[in-house]
Write a protein that holds these residues in place. Structure first.
Motif, PDB file in Angstrom:
ATOM      1  N   HIS A   2      -6.621   1.092  14.706  1.00 56.79           N
ATOM      2  CA  HIS A   2      -5.509   0.467  13.996  1.00 56.79           C
ATOM      3  C   HIS A   2      -5.607   0.824  12.514  1.00 56.79           C
ATOM      4  N   SER A   3      -4.537   1.343  11.948  1.00 56.09           N
ATOM      5  CA  SER A   3      -4.533   1.765  10.555  1.00 56.09           C
ATOM      6  C   SER A   3      -3.988   0.647   9.664  1.00 56.09           C
ATOM      7  N   VAL A   4      -4.768   0.283   8.642  1.00 58.38           N
ATOM      8  CA  VAL A   4      -4.361  -0.737   7.679  1.00 58.38           C
ATOM      9  C   VAL A   4      -4.210  -0.067   6.315  1.00 58.38           C
ATOM     10  N   ALA A   5      -3.008  -0.106   5.762  1.00 53.71           N
ATOM     11  CA  ALA A   5      -2.758   0.465   4.435  1.00 53.71           C
ATOM     12  C   ALA A   5      -2.609  -0.657   3.431  1.00 53.71           C
ATOM     13  N   ILE A   6      -3.428  -0.635   2.374  1.00 55.77           N
ATOM     14  CA  ILE A   6      -3.327  -1.624   1.309  1.00 55.77           C
ATOM     15  C   ILE A   6      -2.573  -0.978   0.153  1.00 55.77           C
ATOM     16  N   LEU A   7      -1.414  -1.502  -0.138  1.00 55.60           N
ATOM     17  CA  LEU A   7      -0.541  -0.933  -1.162  1.00 55.60           C
ATOM     18  C   LEU A   7      -0.997  -1.407  -2.533  1.00 55.60           C
ATOM     19  N   VAL A   8      -1.507  -0.485  -3.334  1.00 52.78           N
ATOM     20  CA  VAL A   8      -2.041  -0.818  -4.656  1.00 52.78           C
ATOM     21  C   VAL A   8      -0.955  -0.562  -5.693  1.00 52.78           C
ATOM     22  N   LEU A   9      -0.456  -1.624  -6.273  1.00 50.82           N
ATOM     23  CA  LEU A   9       0.588  -1.526  -7.285  1.00 50.82           C
ATOM     24  C   LEU A   9      -0.004  -1.715  -8.674  1.00 50.82           C
ATOM     25  N   ASP A  10       0.692  -1.236  -9.673  1.00 54.27           N
ATOM     26  CA  ASP A  10       0.199  -1.333 -11.039  1.00 54.27           C
ATOM     27  C   ASP A  10      -0.058  -2.796 -11.406  1.00 54.27           C
ATOM     28  N   ARG A  59      -4.308   8.291  -1.335  1.00 47.96           N
ATOM     29  CA  ARG A  59      -3.090   8.480  -0.556  1.00 47.96           C
ATOM     30  C   ARG A  59      -1.884   7.906  -1.283  1.00 47.96           C
ATOM     31  N   GLY A  60      -0.737   8.552  -1.052  1.00 48.35           N
ATOM     32  CA  GLY A  60       0.499   8.110  -1.667  1.00 48.35           C
ATOM     33  C   GLY A  60       1.271   7.178  -0.752  1.00 48.35           C
ATOM     34  N   LEU A  61       2.531   6.977  -1.085  1.00 46.46           N
ATOM     35  CA  LEU A  61       3.358   6.053  -0.324  1.00 46.46           C
ATOM     36  C   LEU A  61       3.614   6.527   1.099  1.00 46.46           C
ATOM     37  N   GLU A  62       3.360   7.806   1.357  1.00 46.90           N
ATOM     38  CA  GLU A  62       3.555   8.307   2.726  1.00 46.90           C
ATOM     39  C   GLU A  62       2.622   7.615   3.717  1.00 46.90           C
ATOM     40  N   ALA A  63       1.522   7.005   3.197  1.00 42.74           N
ATOM     41  CA  ALA A  63       0.583   6.318   4.084  1.00 42.74           C
ATOM     42  C   ALA A  63       1.227   5.114   4.758  1.00 42.74           C
ATOM     43  N   LEU A  64       2.270   4.563   4.154  1.00 45.71           N
ATOM     44  CA  LEU A  64       2.939   3.423   4.770  1.00 45.71           C
ATOM     45  C   LEU A  64       3.650   3.818   6.050  1.00 45.71           C
ATOM     46  N   ALA A  65       4.044   5.107   6.134  1.00 43.55           N
ATOM     47  CA  ALA A  65       4.815   5.560   7.288  1.00 43.55           C
ATOM     48  C   ALA A  65       3.979   5.611   8.558  1.00 43.55           C
ATOM     49  N   ALA A  67       1.055   3.739   8.983  1.00 41.23           N
ATOM     50  CA  ALA A  67       0.181   2.568   9.068  1.00 41.23           C
ATOM     51  C   ALA A  67       0.697   1.601  10.124  1.00 41.23           C
ATOM     52  N   ASP A  68      -0.222   0.922  10.781  1.00 39.88           N
ATOM     53  CA  ASP A  68       0.152  -0.139  11.713  1.00 39.88           C
ATOM     54  C   ASP A  68       0.358  -1.468  10.985  1.00 39.88           C
ATOM     55  N   THR A  69      -0.401  -1.649   9.898  1.00 40.23           N
ATOM     56  CA  THR A  69      -0.302  -2.855   9.074  1.00 40.23           C
ATOM     57  C   THR A  69      -0.312  -2.458   7.607  1.00 40.23           C
ATOM     58  N   VAL A  70       0.556  -3.062   6.822  1.00 44.00           N
ATOM     59  CA  VAL A  70       0.591  -2.839   5.381  1.00 44.00           C
ATOM     60  C   VAL A  70       0.277  -4.172   4.697  1.00 44.00           C
ATOM     61  N   ILE A  71      -0.693  -4.148   3.775  1.00 47.01           N
ATOM     62  CA  ILE A  71      -1.064  -5.331   3.011  1.00 47.01           C
ATOM     63  C   ILE A  71      -0.615  -5.126   1.569  1.00 47.01           C
ATOM     64  N   VAL A  72       0.085  -6.111   1.016  1.00 45.91           N
ATOM     65  CA  VAL A  72       0.559  -6.035  -0.375  1.00 45.91           C
ATOM     66  C   VAL A  72      -0.157  -7.110  -1.185  1.00 45.91           C
ATOM     67  N   PRO A  73      -1.142  -6.737  -2.014  1.00 46.77           N
ATOM     68  CA  PRO A  73      -1.840  -7.731  -2.840  1.00 46.77           C
ATOM     69  C   PRO A  73      -0.951  -8.220  -3.981  1.00 46.77           C
ATOM     70  N   GLY A  74      -1.417  -9.269  -4.652  1.00 46.23           N
ATOM     71  CA  GLY A  74      -0.695  -9.790  -5.794  1.00 46.23           C
ATOM     72  C   GLY A  74      -0.893  -8.934  -7.037  1.00 46.23           C
TER      73      GLY A  74
END
Length: 323
Positions: A2-10, A59-65, A67-74
């Protein structure tokens, strides 16, 4: 796997990011295999984090495509506006059926992408009012640990994010694997999403300089005794109707609601800082019976007096006025 992508925002909050990384990375199947692959992804190779850190992301935003799960931190309060590319990537992932979850104020990111419209959601209780006013289509529940809508999940603070992640692991792989992940994270598995955040209720508002201030101080000094609406109105020299109207105008709430909040706040202080029995604390806070105390405390705070004491006993706090 299972692929988990953690989206790191500025201006990401590092702990909000680390909590889900840890629990998924430490999860093991009974045969020792890793069931999750955790990857960090971002719009740019380098991202600033709250606290002056700089993170390098492979990895860039293409990793969201994929991923099975995307986590968005605060993110920190002074974070820059979200880019259209980030919002579009999240929307595409949602349309593809990807599971998407937020940590703490990461719920604002999901809301801005339109992913929470018409859904129940939570965030840290400090930010709940702002989330509700900024995104009126979202049904904000400020007093729970996490909310699971199936595909979209939101959690309160970073500790609640661990509860949410363990919940997702249990959904994916069952209770045995989730229980082991909980032990590795030194977390209890049994906390449920509907359990209230332990909100510390601030001292009831006192309009400083108003003609009601002496009365409110008197109420605080007499919480252990019966305080009725008639007694309050008589002490203020008004009819009950006039007093109730003036009270709401100056405090934003009714006299009896203010009194209940004062009693709850007194009980919280005593549960945190004394060794008195719960029954005695209920009497000291002015509740007529132990049953009434437990019921009203649970309704306002979201947990029992015993559970609240277990979580907070020994914490140093400033005493409530009149205690």
């Amino acid at each position: 796997m299972h692929s988990v992508a953690i989206l790191v925002l500025d201006r990401v909050v590092p702990f909000d990011m680390a909590a889900p990384m840890q629990v998924f990375d430490w999860t093991r199947l009974p045969d020792g295999r890793r069931p999750y692959r955790v990857r960090l992804c971002a719009e740019t190779p380098e991202v600033s984090a709250d606290g002056g850190l700089t993170l390098r992301v492979d990895r860039g935003l293409e990793a969201l495509a994929d991923a099975d799960t995307v986590i968005v931190p605060g993110r920190a309060e002074d974070a820059p506006p979200l880019s259209p590319a980030v919002l579009a990537a999240l929307r595409r992932a949602a349309e593809a059926g990807t599971r998407i979850a937020s940590v703490c104020v990461g719920a604002f990111v999901l809301a801005e992408a339109g992913l929470l419209d018409g859904l129940r959601a939570t965030t840290h209780w400090v930010a709940a009012e702002k989330l509700a006013s900024s995104f009126p289509l979202v049904e904000v529940q400020p007093d729970v640990l996490y909310v699971d809508n199936g595909q979209i999940l939101t959690s309160a603070g970073a500790a609640a994010a661990l509860d949410m992640c363990l919940h997702m692991i249990r959904r994916d792989l069952g209770s045995v694997v989730a229980a082991n992940a909980a032990r590795m994270s030194v977390m209890p598995l049994e906390r449920e999403g509907g359990q209230a955040q332990f909100i510390v209720h601030e001292h009831p508002p006192v309009p400083r300089g108003s003609d009601l201030e002496p009365l409110l101080d008197w109420i605080e000094d007499n919480l252990a005794h019966e305080v009725t609406l008639a007694a309050m109105a008589a002490r203020a020299g008004m009819s009950e109707r006039t007093f109730s109207r003036r009270f709401r105008e100056q405090t934003g709430t009714t006299p009896l609601q203010w009194l209940l909040r004062a009693r709850i706040r007194r009980a919280q202080y005593l549960l945190e800082n004394s060794d008195h029995t719960v029954e005695r604390i209920g009497r000291q806070a002015g509740f007529g019976s132990p049953t009434a105390f437990r019921e009203r405390f649970r309704k306002v705070v979201g947990t029992t007096p015993y559970a609240y004491r277990s979580a907070f006993h020994g914490r140093r706090t400033a005493p409530a006025t009149g205690s």
